[in-house]
Scaffold this motif. Structure first.
Motif, PDB file in Angstrom:
ATOM      1  N   ARG A  33      21.641 -11.602   4.581  1.00 37.06           N
ATOM      2  CA  ARG A  33      20.861 -12.255   5.963  1.00 37.06           C
ATOM      3  C   ARG A  33      19.902 -11.451   6.771  1.00 37.06           C
ATOM      4  NH1 ARG A  33      25.492 -11.520  10.449  1.00 37.06           N
ATOM      5  NH2 ARG A  33      26.302  -9.525   9.934  1.00 37.06           N
ATOM      6  N   ILE A  34      19.413 -10.185   5.950  1.00 34.51           N
ATOM      7  CA  ILE A  34      18.293  -9.562   6.369  1.00 34.51           C
ATOM      8  C   ILE A  34      17.118 -10.346   6.601  1.00 34.51           C
ATOM      9  CG2 ILE A  34      17.032  -7.316   5.763  1.00 34.51           C
ATOM     10  CD1 ILE A  34      19.769  -6.669   6.356  1.00 34.51           C
ATOM     11  N   LYS A  35      16.582 -10.096   7.564  1.00 34.10           N
ATOM     12  CA  LYS A  35      15.248 -10.827   8.007  1.00 34.10           C
ATOM     13  C   LYS A  35      14.253 -10.340   7.189  1.00 34.10           C
ATOM     14  CE  LYS A  35      16.537 -12.228  12.708  1.00 34.10           C
ATOM     15  NZ  LYS A  35      17.431 -11.189  13.478  1.00 34.10           N
ATOM     16  N   GLN A  36      12.629 -10.874   6.997  1.00 31.88           N
ATOM     17  CA  GLN A  36      11.853 -10.582   6.310  1.00 31.88           C
ATOM     18  C   GLN A  36      11.378  -9.269   6.587  1.00 31.88           C
ATOM     19  OE1 GLN A  36       8.398 -12.934   5.808  1.00 31.88           O
ATOM     20  NE2 GLN A  36       8.109 -12.033   3.832  1.00 31.88           N
ATOM     21  N   ASP A  37      11.039  -8.993   7.949  1.00 33.47           N
ATOM     22  CA  ASP A  37      10.387  -8.146   8.408  1.00 33.47           C
ATOM     23  C   ASP A  37      11.267  -6.469   7.974  1.00 33.47           C
ATOM     24  OD1 ASP A  37      12.193  -8.857  10.217  1.00 33.47           O
ATOM     25  OD2 ASP A  37      11.147  -7.854  11.802  1.00 33.47           O
ATOM     26  N   ALA A  38      12.681  -6.920   8.368  1.00 36.29           N
ATOM     27  CA  ALA A  38      13.434  -5.697   7.899  1.00 36.29           C
ATOM     28  C   ALA A  38      13.498  -5.333   6.274  1.00 36.29           C
ATOM     29  CB  ALA A  38      14.889  -5.911   8.616  1.00 36.29           C
ATOM     30  N   ALA A  39      13.383  -6.439   5.664  1.00 38.56           N
ATOM     31  CA  ALA A  39      13.355  -6.154   4.222  1.00 38.56           C
ATOM     32  C   ALA A  39      12.091  -5.557   3.906  1.00 38.56           C
ATOM     33  CB  ALA A  39      13.429  -7.569   3.330  1.00 38.56           C
ATOM     34  N   ILE A  40      10.972  -5.928   4.481  1.00 39.01           N
ATOM     35  CA  ILE A  40       9.615  -5.164   4.193  1.00 39.01           C
ATOM     36  C   ILE A  40       9.914  -3.820   4.571  1.00 39.01           C
ATOM     37  CG2 ILE A  40       7.301  -4.873   4.861  1.00 39.01           C
ATOM     38  CD1 ILE A  40       7.324  -7.951   5.232  1.00 39.01           C
ATOM     39  N   GLY A  41      10.442  -3.552   5.709  1.00 38.94           N
ATOM     40  CA  GLY A  41      10.600  -1.979   6.246  1.00 38.94           C
ATOM     41  C   GLY A  41      11.478  -1.319   5.312  1.00 38.94           C
ATOM     42  N   ILE A  42      12.603  -1.882   4.708  1.00 40.70           N
ATOM     43  CA  ILE A  42      13.639  -1.095   3.882  1.00 40.70           C
ATOM     44  C   ILE A  42      13.093  -0.894   2.585  1.00 40.70           C
ATOM     45  CG2 ILE A  42      15.648  -1.429   2.357  1.00 40.70           C
ATOM     46  CD1 ILE A  42      16.436  -3.242   4.827  1.00 40.70           C
ATOM     47  N   THR A  43      12.165  -1.694   2.186  1.00 44.47           N
ATOM     48  CA  THR A  43      11.633  -1.825   0.571  1.00 44.47           C
ATOM     49  C   THR A  43      10.423  -0.620   0.638  1.00 44.47           C
ATOM     50  OG1 THR A  43      12.245  -4.053   0.418  1.00 44.47           O
ATOM     51  CG2 THR A  43      10.707  -3.075  -1.251  1.00 44.47           C
ATOM     52  N   PHE A  44       9.716  -0.687   1.661  1.00 40.95           N
ATOM     53  CA  PHE A  44       8.589   0.151   1.406  1.00 40.95           C
ATOM     54  C   PHE A  44       8.903   1.757   1.543  1.00 40.95           C
ATOM     55  CE2 PHE A  44       7.281  -0.590   5.805  1.00 40.95           C
ATOM     56  CZ  PHE A  44       6.834   0.984   6.111  1.00 40.95           C
ATOM     57  N   SER A  45       9.867   1.899   2.769  1.00 38.58           N
ATOM     58  CA  SER A  45      10.221   3.428   3.016  1.00 38.58           C
ATOM     59  C   SER A  45      10.939   3.764   2.138  1.00 38.58           C
ATOM     60  CB  SER A  45      10.490   3.205   4.512  1.00 38.58           C
ATOM     61  OG  SER A  45      11.738   2.467   4.460  1.00 38.58           O
ATOM     62  N   THR A  46      11.727   3.066   1.341  1.00 41.04           N
ATOM     63  CA  THR A  46      12.645   3.686   0.195  1.00 41.04           C
ATOM     64  C   THR A  46      11.661   4.122  -0.949  1.00 41.04           C
ATOM     65  OG1 THR A  46      14.463   2.147   0.643  1.00 41.04           O
ATOM     66  CG2 THR A  46      14.603   3.441  -1.269  1.00 41.04           C
ATOM     67  N   LEU A  47      10.556   3.261  -1.207  1.00 39.53           N
ATOM     68  CA  LEU A  47      10.004   3.237  -2.368  1.00 39.53           C
ATOM     69  C   LEU A  47       8.873   4.613  -2.100  1.00 39.53           C
ATOM     70  CD1 LEU A  47       8.947  -0.019  -3.810  1.00 39.53           C
ATOM     71  CD2 LEU A  47      10.332   1.681  -4.664  1.00 39.53           C
ATOM     72  N   PHE A  48       8.535   4.569  -0.748  1.00 40.82           N
ATOM     73  CA  PHE A  48       7.661   5.786  -0.306  1.00 40.82           C
ATOM     74  C   PHE A  48       8.329   6.987  -0.297  1.00 40.82           C
ATOM     75  CE2 PHE A  48       5.038   8.382   2.478  1.00 40.82           C
ATOM     76  CZ  PHE A  48       3.801   7.848   2.130  1.00 40.82           C
ATOM     77  N   ALA A  49       9.578   6.990  -0.059  1.00 43.04           N
ATOM     78  CA  ALA A  49      10.355   8.169  -0.090  1.00 43.04           C
ATOM     79  C   ALA A  49      10.431   8.573  -1.577  1.00 43.04           C
ATOM     80  CB  ALA A  49      11.742   7.934   0.391  1.00 43.04           C
ATOM     81  N   ILE A  50      10.760   7.821  -2.544  1.00 48.11           N
ATOM     82  CA  ILE A  50      10.919   8.178  -3.669  1.00 48.11           C
ATOM     83  C   ILE A  50       9.677   8.553  -4.374  1.00 48.11           C
ATOM     84  CG2 ILE A  50      11.184   7.278  -6.029  1.00 48.11           C
ATOM     85  CD1 ILE A  50      13.213   5.173  -4.824  1.00 48.11           C
ATOM     86  N   GLY A  51       8.464   8.320  -3.899  1.00 46.22           N
ATOM     87  CA  GLY A  51       7.234   8.596  -4.314  1.00 46.22           C
ATOM     88  C   GLY A  51       6.958  10.030  -4.005  1.00 46.22           C
ATOM     89  N   VAL A  52       7.384  10.191  -2.417  1.00 49.23           N
ATOM     90  CA  VAL A  52       7.079  11.745  -1.988  1.00 49.23           C
ATOM     91  C   VAL A  52       7.898  12.715  -2.835  1.00 49.23           C
ATOM     92  CG1 VAL A  52       7.096  12.997  -0.216  1.00 49.23           C
ATOM     93  CG2 VAL A  52       6.301  10.787   0.215  1.00 49.23           C
TER      94      VAL A  52
ATOM     95  N   SER B 123       0.851  -1.002  -0.004  1.00 44.06           N
ATOM     96  CA  SER B 123       0.070   0.119  -0.086  1.00 44.06           C
ATOM     97  C   SER B 123       0.898   1.265  -0.103  1.00 44.06           C
ATOM     98  CB  SER B 123      -0.874   0.051   1.278  1.00 44.06           C
ATOM     99  OG  SER B 123      -0.197   0.190   2.389  1.00 44.06           O
ATOM    100  N   HIS B 124       2.221   1.154   0.543  1.00 40.21           N
ATOM    101  CA  HIS B 124       2.812   2.274   0.673  1.00 40.21           C
ATOM    102  C   HIS B 124       3.547   2.505  -0.812  1.00 40.21           C
ATOM    103  CE1 HIS B 124       2.739   2.143   5.004  1.00 40.21           C
ATOM    104  NE2 HIS B 124       2.851   3.515   4.946  1.00 40.21           N
ATOM    105  N   SER B 125       3.816   1.431  -1.346  1.00 38.04           N
ATOM    106  CA  SER B 125       4.659   1.716  -2.737  1.00 38.04           C
ATOM    107  C   SER B 125       3.803   2.006  -3.801  1.00 38.04           C
ATOM    108  CB  SER B 125       5.471   0.210  -3.075  1.00 38.04           C
ATOM    109  OG  SER B 125       4.630  -0.971  -3.245  1.00 38.04           O
ATOM    110  N   VAL B 126       2.450   1.994  -3.606  1.00 42.01           N
ATOM    111  CA  VAL B 126       1.514   2.480  -4.838  1.00 42.01           C
ATOM    112  C   VAL B 126       2.126   3.830  -5.073  1.00 42.01           C
ATOM    113  CG1 VAL B 126      -0.880   3.201  -5.135  1.00 42.01           C
ATOM    114  CG2 VAL B 126      -0.365   0.887  -4.227  1.00 42.01           C
ATOM    115  N   LEU B 127       2.243   4.603  -4.149  1.00 43.15           N
ATOM    116  CA  LEU B 127       2.523   6.046  -4.385  1.00 43.15           C
ATOM    117  C   LEU B 127       3.628   6.569  -5.675  1.00 43.15           C
ATOM    118  CD1 LEU B 127       1.657   8.884  -3.079  1.00 43.15           C
ATOM    119  CD2 LEU B 127       3.544   8.893  -1.779  1.00 43.15           C
ATOM    120  N   PRO B 128       4.820   5.619  -5.361  1.00 45.85           N
ATOM    121  CA  PRO B 128       5.689   6.039  -6.527  1.00 45.85           C
ATOM    122  C   PRO B 128       5.186   5.377  -7.668  1.00 45.85           C
ATOM    123  CG  PRO B 128       6.518   4.272  -4.966  1.00 45.85           C
ATOM    124  CD  PRO B 128       5.287   5.074  -4.407  1.00 45.85           C
ATOM    125  N   GLY B 129       4.631   4.231  -7.828  1.00 44.43           N
ATOM    126  CA  GLY B 129       3.998   3.729  -8.856  1.00 44.43           C
ATOM    127  C   GLY B 129       3.003   4.735  -9.727  1.00 44.43           C
TER     128      GLY B 129
END
Lengths: 318, 535
Positions: free
Chosen positions: A104-123, A59-65
């Motif tokens: 070795r990044i865990k899944q939750d951290a991977a989620i956090g990294i991905t969506f916040s980066t994409l959201f920042a790009i979107g903004v 839902s966050h990465s919709v913005l840059p899309g």
């Protein structure tokens, strides 16, 4: 002036349907219910597969899309935006998987990294396009349910309702058709593979459907409350039963109730519909949490007290 | 120790021999080169300083480029001088508002980096995300307390809401069957919904200065005031003090909660202490980066640091450093443009650092791992070719010192073209030479040594498996094929000792001895084109 008007049950219940200044109550309630049904049905599988927060990421990465689709097509054509957002959703899931599998990044951290980066790009992209920092924050964050439910001119129903109805039907049909496959691959991927079900394909298929649902709900409820629509109906239902078909039925019931009561609440408090729907959804969740027949807090307390009383009686008798 | 070894006859010459052979320092330069290329694993030093400087400067310049294009896209007539002028203004720290904004961002970079590394190693990365959304009703209530944007009441309200959020997550986990991610999602979405509901009610109120409230969504670093900076400094200082004071319990309870409880640390207490600190950090970070991107500042610097080191205190330091770096980058690039948001640029700065460390981290990075895998598989292939050359020589009872390409390709079961390529690879590493004009292949001394070593490893292992593990002789080959490339000197000699220095493998073949290995001193350089001939 106080924050909320004084509570009056009769007004609370009748105002949305009787006030001449309020139009389209039926459509708003139907739209809210359809959004929640489409999201909730997909969300049930997210809860089962412990992917609840992937919905958050998408839902966050919709913005840059949307922003990139706009930059590429230079038009506000909603089809382009929709495709852009859908692509962004799929890219998000792939990125999460890629980071998770290749380091070795865990899944939750991977989620956090991905969506916040994409959201920042979107903004950043949107602030470039719009030429000012505060993009339409209200729409991105809270959604515009009331505007989406306006019936244009000579149409029979608002286009948003038609779209959400189609998507709900598609989701419902997919779940019915692939019921066994989804069930097995959610609970036991190894068994699913041995039965000849392609779990990996199921996973990506689910992610595509999730992106579709989130993208279409985005406009109505905003990027953050989509998560409520995804998780709350399912979470409430999971507290009440353990059978999947019953869970689906309860999801639909929860969707209707939260939409209806949410709109009443929104009218009474003069607030955004999506926020009020989430408040009601949380209220329903809390009801289930306290009074659920087998894992409610109060039920357990009562049960414990009754057991203790029985034990005391037995002790006295002996 | 080597002189006492039974391999070497106690002749007067033997001590010299040992000196030459055991440290394996061949005389000629080509041999040294061959040796170093055999040292297959490019062990990049961990956290080497030049690497860091490179990383940082690449990151910086890519940002400069990005900001420039971004800026040029916005205003047509922008020139380089304008950018440089603005950059100069930034580094002279003349604007007081810039000073506060920068100081605030750096403080929050420190605080988020510090706490973020703990939540990342505890597998709680998304708790930060949940907390940052859950503070919204607290912000609304803090505003309602005295109808103003007073930082202190908003801070208290938001921190309380955040703590309540973590408590609810914990309660849901403890009393129901719902999983952690669902519980986080529930709290995130419903607290945010309640907050949105309250805020939209506040928007209707006629009184009060509520214009700044929605800056909590995307942050506005430029609006950071002196009071905000003081608050940030207090929270950061407190976090530093508490983490510094209780570093050991935090470390232990992060990695081994059971052990940490067993030696008497109150693990639950430290969990909640961390959560309280986290809630405070999230609240001060809202001002600069906003609700949605706070979690980025918590997770991304810590995850980047996690890929670069295996020690928690290094990770904490690196993560704080990355936090400061991205705060700096964010303020710098948003200052270059006229109205570019600071928060998203800070996040992008952190993401750039993460991307670099994801790709290039010496041990855990993607490219070094791919490189290591590739060079290892090429080394194994080289060693297999060498082994095949040895086998061909052995089949001929070592009567000739040359191997023809035809025999070798028959042995390797490859086409002559593929064999040609393999031999060329060996030539590049100075393991074989070829006489011009003929198709004959000739091992160089290091090539001979390595070929003997591989065959020796293989046959010793086969013998060891048959003798010590009692595996049938026809089942040991495949295992030996794999292990021959990784056995080290010490292990081989220990195996040899246990096998009583046996000379023959289970299939009756002769095991090359140490003397065979070092027969290279019997090769002497000549004027012949091959360069070597047996004495």
């Amino acid at each position: 002036m106080s924050l909320f008007p004084p509570f009056n049950l009769r007004e609370f219940l009748t105002l949305p349907w009787t006030d001449p200044f309020i139009e389209g109550t039926v459509w708003i309630v139907i739209l809210g219910a359809l959004v929640t049904i489409a999201c909730g049905l997909v969300g049930n599988y997210l809860i089962l597969r412990r992917l609840a927060l992937v919905g958050d990421a998408i839902s966050h990465s919709v913005l840059p899309g949307i922003a990139i689709a706009f930059l590429l097509s230079r038009s506000t054509n909603s089809t382009f935006m929709f495709l852009g957002a859908l692509a962004a959703g799929v890219v998000t899931t792939l990125l999460i998987e890629w980071i998770h599998k290749n380091s070795r990044i865990k899944q939750d951290a991977a989620i956090g990294i991905t969506f916040s980066t994409l959201f920042a790009i979107g903004v950043i992209l949107i602030s470039l396009v719009a030429g000012k920092v505060d993009l339409d924050a209200d729409c991105v964050l809270y959604g515009e349910m009331d505007q989406a439910a306006v019936v244009p001119g000579d149409a029979l129903a608002p286009p948003a309702v038609v779209r959400m109805a189609t998507i709900s039907l598609v989701v419902g049909a997919l779940i019915t058709l692939l019921y066994k496959e989804l069930l097995v691959s959610s609970f036991d991927p190894v068994l699913a593979t041995s039965m000849g079900i392609r779990s990996q394909a199921m996973h990506y298929g689910l992610m595509v459907v999730l992106s579709l649902v989130v993208v279409s709900a985005f406009e109505m409820v905003g990027s953050i409350m989509v998560i409520a629509m995804l998780i709350m109906p399912g979470a409430t239902a999971f507290l009440l039963t353990q059978r999947l078909p019953v869970i689906f039925a309860l999801t639909i019931l929860h969707a209707f109730l939260s939409s209806l009561l949410g709109y009443h609440l929104a009218i009474w408090a003069d607030c955004k519909t999506a926020g009020a729907m989430v408040v009601v959804a949380f209220f329903l969740f809390c009801l289930a949490w306290f009074f659920s027949p087998y894992q409610g807090i109060l039920t357990r307390l009562l049960h414990r007290r009754r057991t203790r009383a029985l034990m005391e009686l037995e002790a006295e008798a002996s | 120790m080597a002189a006492a070894s039974p391999f070497f006859p106690k002749s007067p010459k033997s001590s010299e021999k040992v000196k030459l052979e055991f440290p394996r320092i061949p005389a000629t330069e080509e041999v040294a080169q061959a040796q170093s290329s055999r040292d297959w694993c490019p062990r990049l030093t961990r956290s080497s300083v030049p690497g860091w400087i490179l990383t940082i400067s690449i990151c910086f310049f890519s940002f400069l480029l990005l900001a420039q294009t971004v800026h040029a896209d916005r205003i047509g007539e922008v020139t380089d001088t304008r950018i440089l002028e603005q950059a100069f203004r930034f580094f002279s720290f003349q604007d007081p508002s810039l000073r506060y904004a920068l100081l605030g961002c750096i403080l929050l970079g420190i605080c988020c980096g510090l706490l973020g590394s703990f939540i990342v190693v505890r597998g709680l990365a998304l708790v930060g995300d949940t907390l940052s959304h859950a503070v919204l009703p607290g912000i609304a209530l803090g505003y309602l307390w005295n109808m103003s944007k007073d930082p202190l009441t908003i801070f208290v309200g938001a921190a309380l809401a955040g703590i309540l959020g973590t408590v609810v997550v914990r309660l849901i986990r403890q009393t129901t069957n719902l999983k952690q991610d669902t519980a986080l999602g529930i709290v995130l979405a419903s607290f945010f919904g309640i907050g949105a509901f309250l805020l939209s009610a506040i928007q209707r109120l006629p009184s009060g200065d509520k214009s700044g409230l929605h800056h909590f969504m995307f942050g506005q670093a430029a609006a950071i005031s002196e009071n905000d900076v003081i608050l940030m400094a207090v929270v950061t200082g407190l976090s530093l003090l508490i983490i510094g004071f209780f570093y050991r319990p935090f470390l232990l309870s992060s990695f081994d909660p059971a052990f940490s409880s067993s030696i008497g640390y109150p693990t639950q207490f430290f969990h909640y202490l961390l959560m309280v600190l986290l809630a405070c950090a999230v609240v001060i970070a809202l001002q600069a980066v906003g609700v949605v991107l706070v979690s980025a500042m918590l997770i991304i610097p810590a995850a980047a640091a996690n890929l670069l080191t295996d020690r928690l205190h290094h990770m904490v330091l690196l993560s704080v450093f990355f936090g400061i770096l991205s705060a700096f980058a964010g303020s710098f690039f948003s200052f270059l443009g006229t109205s570019l948001p600071t928060g998203p640029f800070m996040v992008l700065g952190a993401s750039a650092v993460f991307t670099l460390s994801f790709l290039l981290a010496p041990r855990h990075g993607l490219l070094p791992r791919l490189w290591r895998a590739r060079s290892q598989s090429r080394r194994i292939q080289r060693e297999n070719t060498l082994k095949a050359i040895y086998h061909v020589l052995e089949a001929n009872d070592f009567k000739s010192e040359n191997v023809s390409l035809k025999n070798l390709s028959a042995r390797r079961r490859l086409t002559p073209t593929d064999t040609e390529a393999e031999v060329a690879e060996l030539q590049r590493h100075d393991l074989v030479t070829r006489e011009p004009g003929t198709r004959d292949i000739h091992l160089t001394p290091p090539g001979w040594t390595r070929a003997c070593e591989i065959v020796r490893n293989h046959r010793l292992w086969e013998l060891y498996l048959t003798n010590a593990a009692h595996i049938a002789p026809d089942h040991v080959h495949d295992d030996a094929e794999r292990i021959e490339h990784v056995l080290g000197d010490k292990v081989v000699r220990e195996i040899e000792r246990r096998l009583d220095y046996a000379r023959k493998d289970p299939h009756g073949k002769l095991i090359p001895s140490l003397e065979d290995l070092h027969r290279k001193d019997t090769f002497e350089p000549t004027d012949s084109p091959t360069g070597y001939r047996p004495a």
